[in-house]
Design an enzyme around this catalytic site. Structure first.
Site, mmCIF file in Angstrom:
data_model
loop_
_atom_site.group_PDB
_atom_site.id
_atom_site.type_symbol
_atom_site.label_atom_id
_atom_site.label_comp_id
_atom_site.label_asym_id
_atom_site.label_seq_id
_atom_site.Cartn_x
_atom_site.Cartn_y
_atom_site.Cartn_z
ATOM 1 N N HIS A 1 1.126 -1.122 0.095
ATOM 2 C CA HIS A 1 -0.246 0.327 0.241
ATOM 3 C C HIS A 1 1.142 1.275 0.014
ATOM 4 O O HIS A 1 1.856 0.983 0.539
ATOM 5 C CB HIS A 1 -0.741 0.092 1.271
ATOM 6 C CG HIS A 1 -2.840 -0.688 0.930
ATOM 7 N ND1 HIS A 1 -3.295 -0.278 0.603
ATOM 8 C CD2 HIS A 1 -2.287 -2.445 1.250
ATOM 9 C CE1 HIS A 1 -4.262 -1.283 0.413
ATOM 10 N NE2 HIS A 1 -3.209 -2.826 1.178
ATOM 11 N N PRO A 2 0.623 1.933 -0.471
ATOM 12 C CA PRO A 2 1.204 3.877 -0.688
ATOM 13 C C PRO A 2 1.131 3.765 0.187
ATOM 14 O O PRO A 2 0.178 4.387 1.144
ATOM 15 C CB PRO A 2 1.042 4.118 -1.412
ATOM 16 C CG PRO A 2 -0.912 3.133 -2.426
ATOM 17 C CD PRO A 2 -0.732 2.607 -1.657
ATOM 18 N N GLN B 1 -6.022 6.024 -6.501
ATOM 19 C CA GLN B 1 -5.232 7.684 -6.672
ATOM 20 C C GLN B 1 -6.287 8.277 -6.896
ATOM 21 O O GLN B 1 -6.975 9.433 -6.202
ATOM 22 C CB GLN B 1 -4.794 7.920 -8.709
ATOM 23 C CG GLN B 1 -5.055 9.520 -9.337
ATOM 24 C CD GLN B 1 -4.296 10.286 -8.482
ATOM 25 O OE1 GLN B 1 -2.911 9.551 -8.266
ATOM 26 N NE2 GLN B 1 -4.129 11.207 -8.300
ATOM 27 N N ARG B 2 -7.979 6.959 -7.377
ATOM 28 C CA ARG B 2 -9.566 7.875 -7.146
ATOM 29 C C ARG B 2 -9.533 7.528 -6.029
ATOM 30 O O ARG B 2 -10.517 8.845 -5.557
ATOM 31 C CB ARG B 2 -10.227 6.948 -7.729
ATOM 32 C CG ARG B 2 -9.909 7.087 -9.101
ATOM 33 C CD ARG B 2 -11.259 5.675 -10.012
ATOM 34 N NE ARG B 2 -11.295 5.225 -9.525
ATOM 35 C CZ ARG B 2 -10.952 3.871 -10.584
ATOM 36 N NH1 ARG B 2 -9.977 3.597 -11.315
ATOM 37 N NH2 ARG B 2 -10.555 1.920 -10.012
ATOM 38 N N GLU B 3 -9.067 7.027 -4.504
ATOM 39 C CA GLU B 3 -9.328 7.157 -3.127
ATOM 40 C C GLU B 3 -8.910 8.257 -3.051
ATOM 41 O O GLU B 3 -8.714 9.160 -2.086
ATOM 42 C CB GLU B 3 -8.838 5.668 -3.084
ATOM 43 C CG GLU B 3 -9.723 4.457 -3.518
ATOM 44 C CD GLU B 3 -9.473 2.816 -2.994
ATOM 45 O OE1 GLU B 3 -10.377 2.445 -3.669
ATOM 46 O OE2 GLU B 3 -8.245 3.276 -2.659
ATOM 47 N N LEU C 1 -5.850 2.637 5.825
ATOM 48 C CA LEU C 1 -6.303 3.374 6.200
ATOM 49 C C LEU C 1 -7.365 3.812 4.836
ATOM 50 O O LEU C 1 -7.363 4.229 3.888
ATOM 51 C CB LEU C 1 -6.318 4.658 6.599
ATOM 52 C CG LEU C 1 -8.252 5.068 7.429
ATOM 53 C CD1 LEU C 1 -8.439 4.970 8.398
ATOM 54 C CD2 LEU C 1 -7.500 7.143 7.743
#
Length: 170
Positions: A67-68, A85-87, A121
């Protein structure tokens, strides 16, 4: 898309659609494909979760390491997966001010140093102001508890992504 369509997908098509349901872990989708047919969204989700739960500790930590960082360099440099990106954008993390971004960066660095994986998160379920508060709270958790919490967040993200793909209300 309905569950019949999912069940009729060949391996390549399934991977194209579901390969990033668990961030940067296409191996999980590959394993889940072999569990067809699925009865519904919940059944499909159950197989993703069971794979994660069945991993050894090192594998679970590896899932988290895929995860980033929230509002991190990957977001700033445009290197996030399309889903992340969308999230992160929808959660307003792209629009943080310099002070907010610095505070989040400091906390995420402390978190990674303490736990060995990035803070995860499900940002679609919170607002930008919640991330630093949640980070500060979770930094005080014992490592075993935090691993469970972080994996729970991965599962929330998975649930949301699957619901999006199947056109269902999360």
């Amino acid at each position: 898309m309905d569950i019949e369509k999912v069940n009729s997908m060949d391996f390549g098509e399934f991977m194209d659609v579901f390969g990033n349901v668990i961030e940067r872990c296409p191996l999980i989708a590959a394993a889940v494909w072999s569990k067809r047919p699925f009865s519904d969204l919940g059944d499909l989700e159950k197989h993703f979760f069971a794979f994660i739960d069945g991993l050894p500790l090192s594998g679970q930590e590896g899932v988290l390491r895929c995860h980033p960082e929230l509002a991190g360099r990957e977001l700033q440099w445009g290197r996030l997966s399309a889903e992340s990106q969308r999230e992160q954008s929808a959660a307003g993390l792209q629009n943080l001010g310099a002070a907010e971004r610095l505070r989040l960066s400091e906390l995420t660095a402390q978190y990674r140093a303490r736990f060995g994986f990035p803070f995860v998160l499900a940002v679609r379920l919170s607002d930008p102001a919640a991330a630093p508060r949640e980070l500060a709270r979770r930094l005080r958790c014992p490592p075993a508890q935090e691993l469970r919490t972080a994996l729970g967040e991965v599962k929330k993200i998975c649930h949301l992504r699957l619901a999006d793909l199947l056109g269902e209300q999360p």
